[in-house]
Write a protein that holds these residues in place. Structure first.
Motif, PDB file in Angstrom:
ATOM      1  N   GLN A 189       7.337   5.728 -11.657  1.00 31.15           N
ATOM      2  CA  GLN A 189       6.626   6.348 -11.831  1.00 31.15           C
ATOM      3  C   GLN A 189       6.885   4.556 -12.830  1.00 31.15           C
ATOM      4  N   THR A 190       6.423   3.593 -13.133  1.00 34.39           N
ATOM      5  CA  THR A 190       6.266   2.627 -13.931  1.00 34.39           C
ATOM      6  C   THR A 190       5.814   2.503 -15.537  1.00 34.39           C
ATOM      7  N   GLU A 191       6.312   1.646 -16.529  1.00 31.49           N
ATOM      8  CA  GLU A 191       6.008   1.964 -17.902  1.00 31.49           C
ATOM      9  C   GLU A 191       4.990   0.938 -18.001  1.00 31.49           C
ATOM     10  N   THR A 192       4.129   0.206 -17.096  1.00 33.16           N
ATOM     11  CA  THR A 192       3.287  -0.291 -17.241  1.00 33.16           C
ATOM     12  C   THR A 192       1.805  -0.443 -15.906  1.00 33.16           C
ATOM     13  N   MET A 193       0.686  -0.108 -16.235  1.00 32.65           N
ATOM     14  CA  MET A 193       0.019  -0.321 -15.282  1.00 32.65           C
ATOM     15  C   MET A 193      -1.178  -1.502 -14.860  1.00 32.65           C
ATOM     16  N   ARG A 194      -0.446  -2.278 -13.887  1.00 34.34           N
ATOM     17  CA  ARG A 194      -1.340  -3.448 -13.532  1.00 34.34           C
ATOM     18  C   ARG A 194      -1.739  -3.454 -11.406  1.00 34.34           C
ATOM     19  N   GLY A 195      -2.924  -4.390 -11.888  1.00 37.66           N
ATOM     20  CA  GLY A 195      -4.077  -4.002 -11.018  1.00 37.66           C
ATOM     21  C   GLY A 195      -5.417  -4.036 -10.839  1.00 37.66           C
ATOM     22  N   THR A 196      -6.215  -3.698  -9.785  1.00 38.19           N
ATOM     23  CA  THR A 196      -7.069  -3.691  -9.734  1.00 38.19           C
ATOM     24  C   THR A 196      -8.158  -2.486  -9.884  1.00 38.19           C
ATOM     25  N   PHE A 197      -8.894  -2.470 -10.838  1.00 39.59           N
ATOM     26  CA  PHE A 197      -9.298  -0.847 -11.193  1.00 39.59           C
ATOM     27  C   PHE A 197     -10.553  -1.066  -8.974  1.00 39.59           C
ATOM     28  N   GLY A 198     -10.511   0.496  -8.952  1.00 43.47           N
ATOM     29  CA  GLY A 198     -11.722   0.584  -7.646  1.00 43.47           C
ATOM     30  C   GLY A 198     -10.382   0.523  -6.237  1.00 43.47           C
ATOM     31  N   TYR A 199      -9.024  -0.337  -6.699  1.00 42.08           N
ATOM     32  CA  TYR A 199      -8.111  -0.198  -5.411  1.00 42.08           C
ATOM     33  C   TYR A 199      -7.118   0.199  -5.876  1.00 42.08           C
ATOM     34  N   MET A 200      -6.739   0.820  -7.023  1.00 42.39           N
ATOM     35  CA  MET A 200      -5.936   1.864  -7.953  1.00 42.39           C
ATOM     36  C   MET A 200      -6.229   3.368  -7.254  1.00 42.39           C
ATOM     37  N   PRO A 201      -4.929   4.036  -7.059  1.00 38.55           N
ATOM     38  CA  PRO A 201      -5.477   5.175  -7.047  1.00 38.55           C
ATOM     39  C   PRO A 201      -5.777   6.305  -8.340  1.00 38.55           C
ATOM     40  N   PRO A 202      -5.668   7.137  -8.469  1.00 38.73           N
ATOM     41  CA  PRO A 202      -6.096   8.075  -9.301  1.00 38.73           C
ATOM     42  C   PRO A 202      -4.650   8.703  -9.767  1.00 38.73           C
ATOM     43  N   GLU A 203      -3.674   8.697  -9.332  1.00 37.65           N
ATOM     44  CA  GLU A 203      -2.303   9.397  -9.709  1.00 37.65           C
ATOM     45  C   GLU A 203      -1.926   8.155 -10.317  1.00 37.65           C
ATOM     46  N   TYR A 204      -2.526   6.676  -9.837  1.00 39.42           N
ATOM     47  CA  TYR A 204      -1.532   5.334 -10.961  1.00 39.42           C
ATOM     48  C   TYR A 204      -2.359   5.550 -12.186  1.00 39.42           C
ATOM     49  N   ILE A 205      -3.728   5.353 -12.424  1.00 40.20           N
ATOM     50  CA  ILE A 205      -4.383   5.569 -12.732  1.00 40.20           C
ATOM     51  C   ILE A 205      -4.004   6.803 -14.609  1.00 40.20           C
ATOM     52  N   ASP A 206      -3.713   7.233 -13.957  1.00 46.35           N
ATOM     53  CA  ASP A 206      -3.795   9.088 -15.086  1.00 46.35           C
ATOM     54  C   ASP A 206      -2.370   8.443 -15.026  1.00 46.35           C
ATOM     55  N   LYS A 207      -0.931   8.454 -14.339  1.00 47.85           N
ATOM     56  CA  LYS A 207       0.564   9.052 -14.530  1.00 47.85           C
ATOM     57  C   LYS A 207       1.585   7.906 -13.931  1.00 47.85           C
ATOM     58  N   CYS A 208       0.726   6.490 -14.310  1.00 49.74           N
ATOM     59  CA  CYS A 208       1.797   5.381 -13.427  1.00 49.74           C
ATOM     60  C   CYS A 208       2.653   5.510 -11.973  1.00 49.74           C
ATOM     61  N   ILE A 209       1.423   6.599 -11.727  1.00 43.94           N
ATOM     62  CA  ILE A 209       2.894   7.169 -10.369  1.00 43.94           C
ATOM     63  C   ILE A 209       2.608   6.126  -9.240  1.00 43.94           C
ATOM     64  N   VAL A 210       3.847   5.754  -8.573  1.00 50.90           N
ATOM     65  CA  VAL A 210       4.162   5.057  -7.532  1.00 50.90           C
ATOM     66  C   VAL A 210       4.446   5.538  -6.016  1.00 50.90           C
ATOM     67  N   SER A 211       3.784   5.157  -4.767  1.00 55.30           N
ATOM     68  CA  SER A 211       4.318   5.939  -3.609  1.00 55.30           C
ATOM     69  C   SER A 211       3.617   4.380  -2.248  1.00 55.30           C
ATOM     70  N   ASN A 212       3.224   5.464  -1.512  1.00 55.20           N
ATOM     71  CA  ASN A 212       3.473   4.783  -0.233  1.00 55.20           C
ATOM     72  C   ASN A 212       1.812   4.777  -0.449  1.00 55.20           C
ATOM     73  N   LYS A 213       0.950   6.050  -0.882  1.00 57.47           N
ATOM     74  CA  LYS A 213       0.175   6.648  -0.384  1.00 57.47           C
ATOM     75  C   LYS A 213      -0.945   5.460  -1.884  1.00 57.47           C
ATOM     76  N   PHE A 214      -0.208   4.425  -2.601  1.00 59.88           N
ATOM     77  CA  PHE A 214      -1.166   3.903  -3.291  1.00 59.88           C
ATOM     78  C   PHE A 214      -1.012   2.936  -2.172  1.00 59.88           C
ATOM     79  N   ASP A 215      -1.117   2.300  -1.633  1.00 62.68           N
ATOM     80  CA  ASP A 215      -1.169   1.295  -1.156  1.00 62.68           C
ATOM     81  C   ASP A 215      -2.832   1.702   0.192  1.00 62.68           C
ATOM     82  N   VAL A 216      -2.764   2.959   0.341  1.00 67.30           N
ATOM     83  CA  VAL A 216      -3.425   3.425   2.126  1.00 67.30           C
ATOM     84  C   VAL A 216      -4.553   4.192   0.851  1.00 67.30           C
ATOM     85  N   PHE A 217      -4.838   4.234  -0.320  1.00 66.49           N
ATOM     86  CA  PHE A 217      -6.050   4.469  -1.245  1.00 66.49           C
ATOM     87  C   PHE A 217      -6.943   2.741  -0.987  1.00 66.49           C
ATOM     88  N   SER A 218      -5.626   1.909  -1.645  1.00 63.35           N
ATOM     89  CA  SER A 218      -6.918   0.302  -1.419  1.00 63.35           C
ATOM     90  C   SER A 218      -6.842  -0.032  -0.513  1.00 63.35           C
TER      91      SER A 218
END
Length: 472
Positions: A189-218
């Motif tokens: 989990q990250t403390e701050t959220m950075r990126g582009t809406f529409g290309y960020m996965p739901p789990e990152y927007i909701d809970k700032c969770i980062v995994s290998n599935k982040f890039d796959v959603f993008s």
């Protein structure tokens, strides 16, 4: 090989002192200049003079790109980090100010960013080029995740961060937000959220969770943009959960060379790759939109790509008549089929080929040139309710792959313009054909034996597949 550390005066010389005339791109973090170094065109990215965050991005991007060498990752040529004093006026007085210059030098990409080639409705590129870009982006992302000593998560993949060379080969760029992890299984989990809406996965927007599935959603969102334009995601959601409708929508907008239509193997490749991309974005973004654990990893996607390429190589090496049938014998992904081909293999849906009927469809036996058989289900009672049921069946079967569930080989969702009588005159009307092509079951349905229309004998193979009744 490590990149070159340039002096500031060297980069000032080749950019004509950072002349406005040599700017080829602008962004929120800096400007990009076209220059020539030792006879080679390069791009010089000059970051804006902002302290703190951008300096961290600069060092991060430099570290990540310094060791990466891949045909689908932008090549870093050199860098410059210079601090010097400059006499400036401040509140009416002359002061010596510290000026930081941070620059990165890359190979020059004549095609610009992918974003420039995408309109609101669709890409302005032909489908062959679009698929090449999708394929290369997948391979570049797989190299980041699986081709490094420590996997790299990009975390900001989108069309503006994919550059194209003069051969339209895609190269992933901008690694300011990228991070190295111990393994592709790691998540945090990250403390701050950075990126582009529409290309960020739901789990990152909701809970700032980062995994290998982040890039796959993008990646999935990027493929949608390539296939259906900048407004593609909204249009994709509007036709979900129907990939068949999405393919039809894309086919109406995407550009393919007219001469390709006359070449059957190339047309088959067009349908195969278009169908594959639609299935992939469905796996990535729907129906498990918010479930990252069920989202495929990039290694799985690239493996499917390789299987598809092998199938394509096989069918394009065959004579045209055999190529038509080969598309029905490919891998696990169903493919869009031409209406005329289904007419040919069912003898124009003749009564002699009729196997059975249900509440809204009739099933015909299709005979391929090699003697193999398939079952072609045709919607005959075209009401809104029956169309919805038919589409649901096709969309559900697209996601299922099990030895005891009948396999969907292909589908047809094709609109024809027909001339028909209406109120004592002839008018043109649109007629949409809905068809599913399924594996052929020679022993019929279990219902035949239960109802007494047949008997279960020892000669019946034990591995008869039980069928879900509504499929027939």
């Amino acid at each position: 090989m490590d990149s070159t550390c340039f002096r500031l005066h060297q980069l000032e010389a080749i950019t004509n002192n950072f002349s406005e005339d040599q700017i080829v791109g602008r962004g929120g973090r800096g400007d990009v200049y076209k220059a020539v170094l030792n006879g080679e065109e390069i791009a010089v990215k000059r970051l804006h003079s902002m302290q703190g965050l951008d300096d961290k991005d600069f060092r991060n991007e430099l570290r990540k790109l310094n060791k990466i060498r891949h045909k689908n990752i932008i090549r870093l040529i050199g860098y410059c980090h210079d601090t010097h004093k400059k006499c400036m006026e401040y509140e009416g007085e002359l002061v010596l100010a510290s000026i930081q210059e941070r620059l990165l030098c890359f190979e020059y990409m004549q095609g610009g960013s992918l974003e420039k080639h995408i309109g609101d409705e669709s890409s302005v590129l032909d489908w062959t080029t679009c698929y090449k870009i999708i394929q290369g982006t997948c391979e570049g992302l797989n190299h980041l995740h699986n081709g490094q000593e420590k996997p790299i998560f990009h975390l900001d993949l989108k069309p503006s961060h994919i550059l194209l060379d003069n051969n339209m080969t895609p190269k992933i760029t901008y690694f300011g937000l990228a991070t190295c992890v111990a393994s592709t299984e790691e998540e945090y989990q990250t403390e701050t959220m950075r990126g582009t809406f529409g290309y960020m996965p739901p789990e990152y927007i909701d809970k700032c969770i980062v995994s290998n599935k982040f890039d796959v959603f993008s990646l999935g969102s990027t493929i949608i943009a390539v296939m259906a334009g900048n407004m593609g995601y909204r249009r994709y959601v509007q036709v979900s959960p129907s990939p068949t409708k999405f393919i039809e929508l894309v086919r109406k907008n995407i550009y393919i060379f007219h001469e390709h239509i006359r070449l059957l193997p190339i047309l088959l490749v067009y349908f195969c790759t278009l169908s594959w991309c639609t299935v992939i974005i469905r796996e990535i973004n729907y129906p498990n939109f918010a479930c990252r654990k069920r989202r495929p990893c990039i290694e799985h996607i690239v493996r499917e790509l390789e299987e598809l390429e092998a199938d394509i190589k096989r069918i394009t090496s065959q004579p045209p008549d055999e190529s038509k049938d080969s598309i029905l014998q490919m891998g696990s992904n169903p493919y869009h089929l031409q209406l005329q081909h289904l007419k040919d293999i069912t003898d124009n849906f003749s009564d002699a080929r009729r196997l059975g009927s249900g509440g809204f469809g009739v099933v015909y036996k299709g005979v391929l040139r090699n003697g193999n058989m398939v079952a072609v289900k045709k919607l005959v009672l075209s009401t809104l309710k029956s169309q919805k049921q038919f589409e649901n069946e096709g969309d559900l079967l697209m996601t299922l792959n099990h030895p005891n569930i009948v396999r969907l080989l292909g589908y047809c969702y094709e609109t024809e313009l027909i001339y028909r009588p209406y109120e004592d005159k002839f008018v043109f009307a649109q007629d949409t054909k809905h068809l599913l092509c399924l594996e052929y079951m020679p022993n019929g349905s279990l219902d035949n034996y239960i109802s007494g229309l047949g008997t279960l004998e020892d000669s019946v193979p034990r591995d008869i597949k039980p069928l879900i009744p509504h499929l027939w």
